[in-house]
Scaffold this motif. Structure first.
Motif, PDB file in Angstrom:
ATOM      1  N   LEU A 525      41.484  44.437  17.116  1.00 47.79           N
ATOM      2  CA  LEU A 525      41.006  44.584  18.484  1.00 47.79           C
ATOM      3  C   LEU A 525      40.402  45.969  18.685  1.00 47.79           C
ATOM      4  CD1 LEU A 525      44.055  43.016  20.382  1.00 47.79           C
ATOM      5  CD2 LEU A 525      41.948  41.874  19.666  1.00 47.79           C
ATOM      6  N   ASN A 526      39.313  46.018  19.445  1.00 44.97           N
ATOM      7  CA  ASN A 526      38.701  47.290  19.813  1.00 44.97           C
ATOM      8  C   ASN A 526      39.521  47.964  20.911  1.00 44.97           C
ATOM      9  OD1 ASN A 526      36.396  46.967  18.080  1.00 44.97           O
ATOM     10  ND2 ASN A 526      35.609  45.476  19.543  1.00 44.97           N
ATOM     11  N   VAL A 527      39.418  49.290  20.975  1.00 41.59           N
ATOM     12  CA  VAL A 527      40.186  50.052  21.964  1.00 41.59           C
ATOM     13  C   VAL A 527      39.235  50.540  23.055  1.00 41.59           C
ATOM     14  CG1 VAL A 527      41.748  51.995  22.349  1.00 41.59           C
ATOM     15  CG2 VAL A 527      41.759  50.789  20.153  1.00 41.59           C
ATOM     16  N   TYR A 528      39.561  50.208  24.314  1.00 46.97           N
ATOM     17  CA  TYR A 528      38.756  50.630  25.461  1.00 46.97           C
ATOM     18  C   TYR A 528      39.629  51.473  26.387  1.00 46.97           C
ATOM     19  CZ  TYR A 528      35.584  46.921  23.960  1.00 46.97           C
ATOM     20  OH  TYR A 528      34.740  46.122  23.230  1.00 46.97           O
ATOM     21  N   GLU A 529      39.056  52.570  26.883  1.00 50.56           N
ATOM     22  CA  GLU A 529      39.761  53.411  27.853  1.00 50.56           C
ATOM     23  C   GLU A 529      39.211  53.130  29.245  1.00 50.56           C
ATOM     24  OE1 GLU A 529      41.418  57.700  27.446  1.00 50.56           O
ATOM     25  OE2 GLU A 529      39.351  57.900  28.146  1.00 50.56           O
ATOM     26  N   VAL A 530      40.089  52.719  30.132  1.00 47.93           N
ATOM     27  CA  VAL A 530      39.703  52.371  31.504  1.00 47.93           C
ATOM     28  C   VAL A 530      40.243  53.437  32.443  1.00 47.93           C
ATOM     29  CG1 VAL A 530      39.798  50.606  33.292  1.00 47.93           C
ATOM     30  CG2 VAL A 530      39.789  49.926  30.884  1.00 47.93           C
ATOM     31  N   THR A 531      39.355  53.996  33.267  1.00 45.10           N
ATOM     32  CA  THR A 531      39.726  55.078  34.176  1.00 45.10           C
ATOM     33  C   THR A 531      39.668  54.605  35.626  1.00 45.10           C
ATOM     34  OG1 THR A 531      37.476  55.919  34.493  1.00 45.10           O
ATOM     35  CG2 THR A 531      38.666  56.671  32.534  1.00 45.10           C
ATOM     36  N   SER A 532      40.089  55.488  36.522  1.00 47.39           N
ATOM     37  CA  SER A 532      39.983  55.171  37.956  1.00 47.39           C
ATOM     38  C   SER A 532      38.540  54.909  38.343  1.00 47.39           C
ATOM     39  CB  SER A 532      40.544  56.324  38.791  1.00 47.39           C
ATOM     40  OG  SER A 532      41.937  56.435  38.626  1.00 47.39           O
ATOM     41  N   GLY A 533      37.603  55.589  37.654  1.00 39.95           N
ATOM     42  CA  GLY A 533      36.184  55.394  37.945  1.00 39.95           C
ATOM     43  C   GLY A 533      35.675  54.020  37.586  1.00 39.95           C
ATOM     44  N   ASN A 534      36.453  53.238  36.815  1.00 44.81           N
ATOM     45  CA  ASN A 534      36.055  51.878  36.460  1.00 44.81           C
ATOM     46  C   ASN A 534      36.502  50.843  37.490  1.00 44.81           C
ATOM     47  OD1 ASN A 534      36.639  52.996  33.223  1.00 44.81           O
ATOM     48  ND2 ASN A 534      34.668  52.131  33.802  1.00 44.81           N
ATOM     49  N   ALA A 535      37.180  51.268  38.552  1.00 39.91           N
ATOM     50  CA  ALA A 535      37.520  50.334  39.625  1.00 39.91           C
ATOM     51  C   ALA A 535      36.240  49.712  40.164  1.00 39.91           C
ATOM     52  CB  ALA A 535      38.289  51.047  40.734  1.00 39.91           C
ATOM     53  N   HIS A 536      36.257  48.411  40.420  1.00 38.60           N
ATOM     54  CA  HIS A 536      34.996  47.705  40.684  1.00 38.60           C
ATOM     55  C   HIS A 536      35.258  46.462  41.522  1.00 38.60           C
ATOM     56  CE1 HIS A 536      30.803  46.919  39.981  1.00 38.60           C
ATOM     57  NE2 HIS A 536      31.024  45.780  39.351  1.00 38.60           N
ATOM     58  N   SER A 537      34.215  46.003  42.172  1.00 40.54           N
ATOM     59  CA  SER A 537      34.266  44.714  42.882  1.00 40.54           C
ATOM     60  C   SER A 537      33.054  43.894  42.483  1.00 40.54           C
ATOM     61  CB  SER A 537      34.302  44.925  44.403  1.00 40.54           C
ATOM     62  OG  SER A 537      33.131  45.589  44.854  1.00 40.54           O
ATOM     63  N   TRP A 538      33.226  42.581  42.424  1.00 37.67           N
ATOM     64  CA  TRP A 538      32.133  41.688  42.059  1.00 37.67           C
ATOM     65  C   TRP A 538      32.284  40.377  42.808  1.00 37.67           C
ATOM     66  CZ3 TRP A 538      36.092  43.210  38.889  1.00 37.67           C
ATOM     67  CH2 TRP A 538      36.902  42.228  38.322  1.00 37.67           C
ATOM     68  N   VAL A 539      31.591  39.336  42.383  1.00 36.46           N
ATOM     69  CA  VAL A 539      31.501  38.090  43.149  1.00 36.46           C
ATOM     70  C   VAL A 539      31.913  36.908  42.273  1.00 36.46           C
ATOM     71  CG1 VAL A 539      29.943  36.549  44.421  1.00 36.46           C
ATOM     72  CG2 VAL A 539      29.623  39.032  44.533  1.00 36.46           C
ATOM     73  N   GLU A 540      32.601  35.932  42.884  1.00 32.41           N
ATOM     74  CA  GLU A 540      32.845  34.638  42.241  1.00 32.41           C
ATOM     75  C   GLU A 540      32.257  33.546  43.120  1.00 32.41           C
ATOM     76  OE1 GLU A 540      37.021  35.642  39.856  1.00 32.41           O
ATOM     77  OE2 GLU A 540      37.044  34.311  41.594  1.00 32.41           O
ATOM     78  N   VAL A 541      31.504  32.644  42.503  1.00 33.38           N
ATOM     79  CA  VAL A 541      30.877  31.521  43.207  1.00 33.38           C
ATOM     80  C   VAL A 541      31.523  30.237  42.717  1.00 33.38           C
ATOM     81  CG1 VAL A 541      28.718  30.319  43.693  1.00 33.38           C
ATOM     82  CG2 VAL A 541      28.713  32.803  43.380  1.00 33.38           C
ATOM     83  N   TYR A 542      31.794  29.326  43.644  1.00 32.68           N
ATOM     84  CA  TYR A 542      32.474  28.075  43.279  1.00 32.68           C
ATOM     85  C   TYR A 542      31.468  27.002  42.872  1.00 32.68           C
ATOM     86  CZ  TYR A 542      35.597  24.089  43.402  1.00 32.68           C
ATOM     87  OH  TYR A 542      36.320  22.974  43.056  1.00 32.68           O
ATOM     88  N   PHE A 543      31.766  26.332  41.732  1.00 28.64           N
ATOM     89  CA  PHE A 543      30.963  25.219  41.243  1.00 28.64           C
ATOM     90  C   PHE A 543      31.874  24.006  41.069  1.00 28.64           C
ATOM     91  CE2 PHE A 543      28.473  28.869  40.146  1.00 28.64           C
ATOM     92  CZ  PHE A 543      27.154  28.448  40.205  1.00 28.64           C
ATOM     93  N   PRO A 544      31.567  22.875  41.726  1.00 25.33           N
ATOM     94  CA  PRO A 544      32.388  21.674  41.549  1.00 25.33           C
ATOM     95  C   PRO A 544      32.496  21.310  40.073  1.00 25.33           C
ATOM     96  CG  PRO A 544      30.824  21.381  43.340  1.00 25.33           C
ATOM     97  CD  PRO A 544      30.462  22.672  42.667  1.00 25.33           C
ATOM     98  N   ASP A 545      33.694  20.926  39.652  1.00 22.81           N
ATOM     99  CA  ASP A 545      34.007  20.515  38.278  1.00 22.81           C
ATOM    100  C   ASP A 545      33.989  21.670  37.287  1.00 22.81           C
ATOM    101  OD1 ASP A 545      34.111  17.870  39.210  1.00 22.81           O
ATOM    102  OD2 ASP A 545      31.956  17.606  38.877  1.00 22.81           O
ATOM    103  N   GLN A 546      33.610  22.870  37.713  1.00 20.43           N
ATOM    104  CA  GLN A 546      33.598  24.026  36.820  1.00 20.43           C
ATOM    105  C   GLN A 546      34.580  25.112  37.287  1.00 20.43           C
ATOM    106  OE1 GLN A 546      31.433  24.430  33.926  1.00 20.43           O
ATOM    107  NE2 GLN A 546      31.316  22.219  34.274  1.00 20.43           N
ATOM    108  N   GLY A 547      34.694  25.294  38.596  1.00 16.93           N
ATOM    109  CA  GLY A 547      35.581  26.310  39.140  1.00 16.93           C
ATOM    110  C   GLY A 547      34.819  27.545  39.593  1.00 16.93           C
ATOM    111  N   TRP A 548      35.505  28.669  39.560  1.00 14.69           N
ATOM    112  CA  TRP A 548      34.935  29.934  40.042  1.00 14.69           C
ATOM    113  C   TRP A 548      34.256  30.664  38.890  1.00 14.69           C
ATOM    114  CZ3 TRP A 548      34.698  30.835  45.121  1.00 14.69           C
ATOM    115  CH2 TRP A 548      35.583  30.165  45.947  1.00 14.69           C
ATOM    116  N   VAL A 549      32.990  31.022  39.095  1.00 11.24           N
ATOM    117  CA  VAL A 549      32.181  31.662  38.058  1.00 11.24           C
ATOM    118  C   VAL A 549      31.807  33.072  38.522  1.00 11.24           C
ATOM    119  CG1 VAL A 549      30.058  31.531  36.701  1.00 11.24           C
ATOM    120  CG2 VAL A 549      31.279  29.432  37.320  1.00 11.24           C
TER     121      VAL A 549
END
Length: 740
Positions: A525-549
């Motif tokens: 496995l690769n090693v990633y460093e996550v900081t407070s600056g990586n806090a983020h918001s994004w979007v999920e859209v609902y698709f019937p029979d698929q779920g949240w994308v």
């Protein structure tokens, strides 16, 4: 006669305690502006040092006591070895030696947290001596009071620390300490004595009354709005790099994960403090929760009531359905002391969790996906854990064809909008998606809208809407400048205005790779460093029979979710491809230059002539066999050269009509041709992985460049006409290599 020792001691204690609480106002902001997570420990040590100084123990006793207190705090915070063991002394020696070298090299930022804490504790130790002399011996409180007031006001003005109540506390303590100090000096100077203890305290009544009266007047009197302009923008205007500010009327916040999103907007201070390390196969988004109700100013969670305990072996929360293709994987998360989420951080498809501490309970908020971590009845931060998950891969055509009805609860909960949302927001959304006929392309059109219409990513001078303004409306039509909260909230609102269920999601981006790898459960496995600056918001859209994308509208960020195109099913079911094949067949039948067609017509005419002459037809057998052979030979030639003339056909369309449809068809044809050359894209391979394999075969970089253009087309709905010449050239190079 001098004051009695009892009275003298009482006033000394009162003055000293007031001074100590004033000194605490210097420490309180450190938790916010100085990244101290253990300020309460420093409070306790400061009180301990002040007490030792006040009782005036001999230095032979006081110095060892304060040193022991310092050692126990450092040991408890940073050292895991048994105290005073050989390993313990080795750690102390290594820390001191390393940090001395750092100081000598003037690389102050490289000092370790343990050494910084040690220096701060020594400072508290020295301050206890200084302030005892200042308060008790010299009886000079005024200088320290003024310094405290200046310190609190400066910190309140120039940092994210909210100092309103600190100023009130400082004023109250200043009045008490100055009054007691002055009263004490006057009694000493005038040699006032009291016949009874009660008489000495009567003098305190006017002081207490004056303080209470001043506080009451200050609290109840009307407050004017600021009469002077904010000095911060002026002071920072000469040095734009001095740091982000609220400017533009927005409060300055510290970047990082937080739970209160009811009032969005304003700039923030960048913070690169590491919060956890992620060991994973590839970079991905780390989800924590979603929110459902948009208020016009921010987000609230009205679905948070339903929660239940879940087993670590079955987290029971999936954002997508069983119809989505997945690949089993695992990840290991290791949190630092700076992390204080008290929640599970997890990738999409999280299935089970291992290596949890004993007595840890997981409580799932079923609607939001938020998973609380509880130990011994209280919320707690889990230091490390191993997650098993099923990484999803969404197929483009399945998303485009997901046209079933949305469940009623999804439609009700995730199309909510405030009644006072300006109408022009919905009108804009309608214009953006008017040319698209399916939910996926509509969502992509909204996602791509920000990249093509002058929106700017910025963390400074970000506006906060006034009482009569809507947060999204202000961003879309007025400022067009903001960060992830602005972009993601706007996309959700635009989609909801057109009846498309969408929700706002919070967590962290993938972080930065350290370049290292770790083997966990037999997996590299690769090693990633996550900081407070990586806090983020994004979007999920609902698709019937698929779920949240997941979707990513924020400028400068890319969606790490895997999407793929099933080329075989696409070609089999694409009516445009079938229509092209039929047109090619008809062209072959009607082409007068086709020798096969001419031979067939001549043979037919000869057969008709023989029949008309009354012959038995035996003389036409030779021409019939010749015609059949020519037809079979022509069919074979057409079959074995079909990729060449189809390549020429797509090449002509790319040059004559360079648009999204022709480029997409040409790219799919290239994938089909590469498959015939033993370069088949596996189901688990992303387009980027496949492009690297193709370039390795042909010793070039053409496929990766062409794939980049194709992903822009699919993910962002972008196509740059100026670049189509370059795109066509790349495509032709690859076609030539595949056909050679």
């Amino acid at each position: 006669m001098n004051l009695t020792s009892t009275h003298q001691r009482f006033y000394q204690i009162a003055i000293y305690i007031s001074g100590f609480f004033l000194f605490m106002e210097w420490l309180r902001p450190l938790e916010i502006i100085g990244e101290f997570n253990n300020v309460s420990i420093f409070f306790i040590y400061a009180a301990f040092c002040f007490f030792i100084s006040f009782i005036q123990l001999n230095w032979v006793v006081s110095v060892p006591l304060k040193l022991l207190g310092l050692i126990f705090i450092i040991d408890g915070l940073y050292i895991g070895e048994r105290i005073f063991s050989s390993n313990w002394f080795t750690i102390i020696y290594d820390q001191i030696l390393y940090n001395i070298q750092v100081i000598q090299g003037q690389q102050w930022w490289q000092m370790t947290p343990m050494f910084r804490s040690m220096l701060f504790l020594v400072l508290l130790w020295l301050m206890s001596y200084l302030l005892f002399y200042w308060f008790i011996v010299a009886k000079r409180m005024l200088v320290f009071v003024l310094l405290t007031i200046i310190y609190v006001t400066v910190v309140d003005t120039f940092t994210i620390y909210e100092g309103k109540w600190a100023i009130i506390r400082t004023f109250t303590l200043a009045m008490i300490s100055l009054g007691l100090s002055h009263f004490y000096k006057e009694m000493e100077k005038e040699e006032i004595s009291f016949k009874s203890n009660s008489a000495s305290f009567i003098w305190l009544i006017p002081l207490a009354g004056m303080i209470i009266f001043s506080l009451f007047i200050g609290y109840s009197s009307p407050k004017l709005t600021p009469q002077w302009p904010d000095p911060v923008p002026y002071l920072t205007s000469g040095n734009p790099g001095a740091g982000p500010g609220g400017g533009a009327g927005g409060p300055v916040q510290k970047v990082g994960y937080g739970e209160n999103d009811s009032r969005l907007g304003g700039g923030f201070v960048q913070d690169d403090t590491p919060v956890f390390q992620a060991f994973a196969q590839e970079e991905q988004y780390w989800r924590i929760e979603s929110k459902d109700t948009y208020t016009g100013k921010g987000w609230e969670d009205t679905l948070d009531g339903e929660k239940s305990a879940v087993s670590p072996d079955d987290l029971e929360f999936e954002t997508f359905t069983d119809q989505v293709e997945t690949e089993e994987s695992s990840t290991y998360l290791n949190f630092t002391a700076e992390a204080n989420f008290n929640k599970l951080v997890y990738p999409y498809g999280a299935r089970s969790i291992e290596q949890l501490p004993n007595n840890t309970i997981l409580e799932l908020h079923s609607n939001t996906g938020e998973i609380d971590t509880i130990r011994d009845g209280s919320m707690t931060q889990v230091e490390e854990y191993l997650l098993e998950y099923d990484a999803p891969s969404f197929e483009y055509n399945e998303l485009r064809e997901a046209d079933s009805e949305d469940p009623e609860e999804i439609r009700e909960q995730y199309t909510q909008l405030p009644d006072n949302l300006p109408a022009r927001v919905g009108n804009l959304a309608e214009q953006i998606i008017e040319e698209e006929d399916n939910r996926y392309d509509q969502a992509k059109a909204v996602e791509a809208y920000f990249a093509a219409n002058g929106f700017e990513y910025s963390t400074e001078d970000v506006e906060v809407p006034e009482e009569n303004e809507d947060y999204v409306d202000q961003f879309l039509f007025e400022t067009k400048m903001g960060y992830c909260d602005n972009f993601s909230t706007s996309m959700v609102v635009l989609l909801r205005s057109q009846g498309i269920p969408a929700r706002w999601v919070k967590g962290f981006t993938g972080g930065e790779t350290t370049g290292g790898t770790e083997t966990i459960d037999g997996e590299d496995l690769n090693v990633y460093e996550v900081t407070s600056g990586n806090a983020h918001s994004w979007v999920e859209v609902y698709f019937p029979d698929q779920g949240w994308v997941p979707f990513e509208p924020t400028q400068g960020f890319s969606n790490n979710t895997d999407f793929y195109l099933d080329v075989e099913s696409d070609n089999d079911s694409d009516p445009e491809t079938e229509e092209e094949n039929e047109e090619s067949s008809r062209a072959d039948e009607e082409d007068p230059a086709n020798p096969n067609q001419q031979a067939e017509e001549e043979g037919a005419e000869s057969e008709e002539d023989n029949s008309a002459a009354g012959g038995d037809g035996s003389s036409s057998l030779v021409p019939l066999w010749i015609t059949s052979g020519i037809l079979l030979l022509g069919a074979a030639v057409l079959y074995f050269t079909r990729f060449r003339w189809l390549a020429a056909y797509h090449d002509r369309k790319l040059k004559n009509n360079p648009n999204r449809k022709t480029f997409e068809q040409a790219f799919l044809f290239l994938l089909k041709l590469l498959e015939k050359r033993d370069l088949k894209r596996r189901s688990h391979e992303t387009l980027r992985d496949f492009s690297r394999k193709v370039d390795a075969r042909y010793q070039s970089n053409d496929m990766r460049q062409l794939t980049t253009y194709y992903e822009r087309l699919l993910y962002r709905n972008e196509i740059d006409q100026k670049q189509m010449g370059k795109v066509t050239e790349l495509w032709e190079n690859l076609i030539k290599k595949a056909l050679s």
